[in-house]
Design a protein around this motif. Structure first.
Motif, PDB file in Angstrom:
ATOM      1  N   ASP A 104       5.025  -6.815 -13.371  1.00 32.96           N
ATOM      2  CA  ASP A 104       3.616  -6.431 -13.252  1.00 32.96           C
ATOM      3  C   ASP A 104       2.902  -7.133 -12.101  1.00 32.96           C
ATOM      4  O   ASP A 104       2.110  -6.521 -11.388  1.00 32.96           O
ATOM      5  N   SER A 105       3.150  -8.417 -11.921  1.00 34.07           N
ATOM      6  CA  SER A 105       2.436  -9.169 -10.883  1.00 34.07           C
ATOM      7  C   SER A 105       2.728  -8.625  -9.489  1.00 34.07           C
ATOM      8  O   SER A 105       1.913  -8.750  -8.584  1.00 34.07           O
ATOM      9  N   LEU A 114       2.854  -5.552  -8.765  1.00 33.47           N
ATOM     10  CA  LEU A 114       2.139  -4.291  -8.612  1.00 33.47           C
ATOM     11  C   LEU A 114       0.643  -4.466  -8.392  1.00 33.47           C
ATOM     12  O   LEU A 114      -0.049  -3.501  -8.084  1.00 33.47           O
ATOM     13  N   SER A 115       0.124  -5.680  -8.535  1.00 35.28           N
ATOM     14  CA  SER A 115      -1.316  -5.896  -8.424  1.00 35.28           C
ATOM     15  C   SER A 115      -1.887  -5.342  -7.120  1.00 35.28           C
ATOM     16  O   SER A 115      -2.915  -4.667  -7.125  1.00 35.28           O
ATOM     17  N   SER A 116      -1.227  -5.616  -6.009  1.00 36.33           N
ATOM     18  CA  SER A 116      -1.719  -5.128  -4.717  1.00 36.33           C
ATOM     19  C   SER A 116      -1.693  -3.609  -4.649  1.00 36.33           C
ATOM     20  O   SER A 116      -2.602  -2.982  -4.104  1.00 36.33           O
ATOM     21  N   PHE A 153      -1.962  -1.525  -7.231  1.00 35.29           N
ATOM     22  CA  PHE A 153      -3.042  -1.023  -8.073  1.00 35.29           C
ATOM     23  C   PHE A 153      -4.390  -1.167  -7.372  1.00 35.29           C
ATOM     24  O   PHE A 153      -5.233  -0.281  -7.428  1.00 35.29           O
ATOM     25  N   GLU A 154      -4.594  -2.311  -6.734  1.00 33.80           N
ATOM     26  CA  GLU A 154      -5.857  -2.537  -6.029  1.00 33.80           C
ATOM     27  C   GLU A 154      -6.039  -1.524  -4.897  1.00 33.80           C
ATOM     28  O   GLU A 154      -7.107  -0.939  -4.736  1.00 33.80           O
TER      29      GLU A 154
END
Length: 96
Positions: free
Chosen positions: A39-40, A42-44, A46-47
């Protein structure tokens, strides 16, 4: 922010569907192995996706024109001058 939903489809994992049932008396395993990105990581993504959607919505709203439809129903275009004033007031003028 609240109310955000992300939905993604991938061809990375092949999960069989509608497989024939095993012969009577034989059991079938109900476990599938799935590979996924942490998950970490994918943060960029998603943003960036959220920013793209936000920009697309602004673009649609700001290029919309006044329209008149059936039986005289009328929808006014956004008053862009007023929107700019409001955005400046809330420190978001850079978005338009």
């Amino acid at each position: 922010m609240s109310g955000e939903i992300f939905l993604a489809f991938s061809t990375g994992n092949e999960i069989p569907v509608n497989q024939p049932r095993p012969p009577e008396g034989e059991s079938k395993t109900m476990i599938e192995e799935v590979k996924a990105v942490e998950d970490s990581a994918l943060s960029s993504l998603f943003e960036a996706t959220a920013e793209c959607v936000e920009e697309a919505i602004y673009n649609c709203l700001f290029i919309a024109e006044t329209m008149q439809g059936v039986e005289g129903h009328r929808v006014e275009a956004l008053p862009l001058k007023r929107v700019k004033e409001i955005m400046k007031e809330y420190g978001r003028a850079h978005m338009i």
